[in-house]
Design a protein around this motif. Sequence first.
Motif, PDB file in Angstrom:
ATOM      1  N   MET A   1       0.831  -1.202   0.000  1.00  0.00           N
ATOM      2  CA  MET A   1       0.000   0.000   0.000  1.00  0.00           C
ATOM      3  C   MET A   1       0.865   1.252   0.000  1.00  0.00           C
ATOM      4  O   MET A   1       0.572   2.240  -0.696  1.00  0.00           O
ATOM      5  CB  MET A   1      -0.919   0.003   1.234  1.00  0.00           C
ATOM      6  CG  MET A   1      -2.033  -1.026   1.171  1.00  0.00           C
ATOM      7  SD  MET A   1      -2.896  -1.208   2.765  1.00  0.00           S
ATOM      8  CE  MET A   1      -3.618   0.442   2.937  1.00  0.00           C
ATOM      9  N   SER A   2       1.947   1.208   0.758  1.00  0.00           N
ATOM     10  CA  SER A   2       2.862   2.351   0.829  1.00  0.00           C
ATOM     11  C   SER A   2       3.558   2.588  -0.509  1.00  0.00           C
ATOM     12  O   SER A   2       3.719   3.729  -0.945  1.00  0.00           O
ATOM     13  CB  SER A   2       3.903   2.122   1.929  1.00  0.00           C
ATOM     14  OG  SER A   2       3.277   1.946   3.183  1.00  0.00           O
ATOM     15  N   ASP A   3       3.962   1.492  -1.156  1.00  0.00           N
ATOM     16  CA  ASP A   3       4.572   1.632  -2.485  1.00  0.00           C
ATOM     17  C   ASP A   3       3.602   2.288  -3.462  1.00  0.00           C
ATOM     18  O   ASP A   3       3.980   3.147  -4.267  1.00  0.00           O
ATOM     19  CB  ASP A   3       4.986   0.254  -3.024  1.00  0.00           C
ATOM     20  CG  ASP A   3       6.237  -0.292  -2.348  1.00  0.00           C
ATOM     21  OD1 ASP A   3       6.940   0.495  -1.682  1.00  0.00           O
ATOM     22  OD2 ASP A   3       6.506  -1.500  -2.476  1.00  0.00           O
ATOM     23  N   GLY A   4       2.334   1.864  -3.392  1.00  0.00           N
ATOM     24  CA  GLY A   4       1.331   2.475  -4.257  1.00  0.00           C
ATOM     25  C   GLY A   4       1.154   3.952  -3.966  1.00  0.00           C
ATOM     26  O   GLY A   4       1.005   4.771  -4.878  1.00  0.00           O
ATOM     27  N   ALA A   5       1.181   4.308  -2.682  1.00  0.00           N
ATOM     28  CA  ALA A   5       1.037   5.711  -2.286  1.00  0.00           C
ATOM     29  C   ALA A   5       2.225   6.543  -2.771  1.00  0.00           C
ATOM     30  O   ALA A   5       2.060   7.675  -3.242  1.00  0.00           O
ATOM     31  CB  ALA A   5       0.903   5.818  -0.768  1.00  0.00           C
ATOM     32  N   VAL A   6       3.421   5.964  -2.688  1.00  0.00           N
ATOM     33  CA  VAL A   6       4.626   6.666  -3.179  1.00  0.00           C
ATOM     34  C   VAL A   6       4.526   6.870  -4.691  1.00  0.00           C
ATOM     35  O   VAL A   6       4.872   7.939  -5.222  1.00  0.00           O
ATOM     36  CB  VAL A   6       5.897   5.871  -2.809  1.00  0.00           C
ATOM     37  CG1 VAL A   6       7.122   6.446  -3.533  1.00  0.00           C
ATOM     38  CG2 VAL A   6       6.118   5.907  -1.298  1.00  0.00           C
ATOM     39  N   LEU A   7       4.038   5.841  -5.383  1.00  0.00           N
ATOM     40  CA  LEU A   7       3.851   5.945  -6.831  1.00  0.00           C
ATOM     41  C   LEU A   7       2.896   7.091  -7.179  1.00  0.00           C
ATOM     42  O   LEU A   7       3.045   7.757  -8.209  1.00  0.00           O
ATOM     43  CB  LEU A   7       3.303   4.618  -7.373  1.00  0.00           C
ATOM     44  CG  LEU A   7       3.090   4.512  -8.886  1.00  0.00           C
ATOM     45  CD1 LEU A   7       4.424   4.655  -9.627  1.00  0.00           C
ATOM     46  CD2 LEU A   7       2.442   3.178  -9.235  1.00  0.00           C
ATOM     47  N   LEU A   8       1.941   7.322  -6.269  1.00  0.00           N
ATOM     48  CA  LEU A   8       0.971   8.390  -6.487  1.00  0.00           C
ATOM     49  C   LEU A   8       1.442   9.749  -5.953  1.00  0.00           C
ATOM     50  O   LEU A   8       0.699  10.721  -6.003  1.00  0.00           O
ATOM     51  CB  LEU A   8      -0.363   8.014  -5.830  1.00  0.00           C
ATOM     52  CG  LEU A   8      -1.100   6.835  -6.481  1.00  0.00           C
ATOM     53  CD1 LEU A   8      -2.223   6.344  -5.584  1.00  0.00           C
ATOM     54  CD2 LEU A   8      -1.633   7.235  -7.854  1.00  0.00           C
ATOM     55  N   GLY A   9       2.685   9.774  -5.442  1.00  0.00           N
ATOM     56  CA  GLY A   9       3.278  11.059  -5.070  1.00  0.00           C
ATOM     57  C   GLY A   9       3.411  11.357  -3.598  1.00  0.00           C
ATOM     58  O   GLY A   9       3.934  12.406  -3.218  1.00  0.00           O
TER      59      GLY A   9
END
Length: 277
Positions: free
Chosen positions: A185-193
């Motif tokens: 989930m954190s990786d996805g959030a980082v991908l989203l900025g």
Amino acid sequence: MKKIGFIGCGNMGEAMLSGALNYGFVKKEDVIVYTKSIENLERLNKKYNVVMAKDSKDVAENARINVLAVKPDIYSEVIEEIKDKISKDSIVIAIAPNFSINVIKSMFDKDVKVARAMPNTPAMIGCGITGICFSDNMTIEERKEILKFFTSFGEVIEVKEDLMKAVGSVSGSSPAFIYMLIEAMSDGAVLLGIPRKDAYRFAAKAVEGAAKMVLETGKHPGELKDAVCSPGGTSIEGIIKLEEKGFRSGIIEAMLKSAEKFYSMEEKEEKKYMKIE
């Protein structure tokens, strides 16, 4: 005679020790601890001011409740050291996944009182949950006392021994699965900025909050999930993708695989110590 002794006191052992003291299950002067690491033993003594034992036999000889908090691969070695010091009134708490109650008794070569427990790592922050079962020779009062000990660092549920492999899967191994979920989930959030530090907090708090909703509302997880998913909204889009990727089946298969390993470890020890072909 001390009330409780710890043979081995790593992360899990210290979590149990800390909980027992902070919760008031036991006073520091009624605790005796031994670990092979002198440095760790001195640190524990300085931090908790408990009695330091000179060896494992010293603990077994001077404690009524004995927590075997060593690694599974040295259980047989430790039990061999202490078995002559365990009296008929002693209670042994075993937290290694490998060993059934019958195997533990066989290793002691006597009808020792055994509480077989499966705590999990969130016990380190007082938020663990433990599955536990008892040998038939323990009294109701003794069982209540051990249950009280385990509630000092979380919750405890008594189960039939043949369900311990399921307990090991649903609560013992599963924190690792949840950490992977938080990381993803954190990786996805980082991908989203979102910055990495904030991403971890957003994800971890979402998991914490969702878990509390299940525990405190008493509602079915599916009902709570439905409440998040507005018609034509963002959440249902994510749900569809998770279903497409086999999210549910992946989790279930991981749990079954974990339980399968648990059973094979237990079976190996039974064949070794119970002479089962």
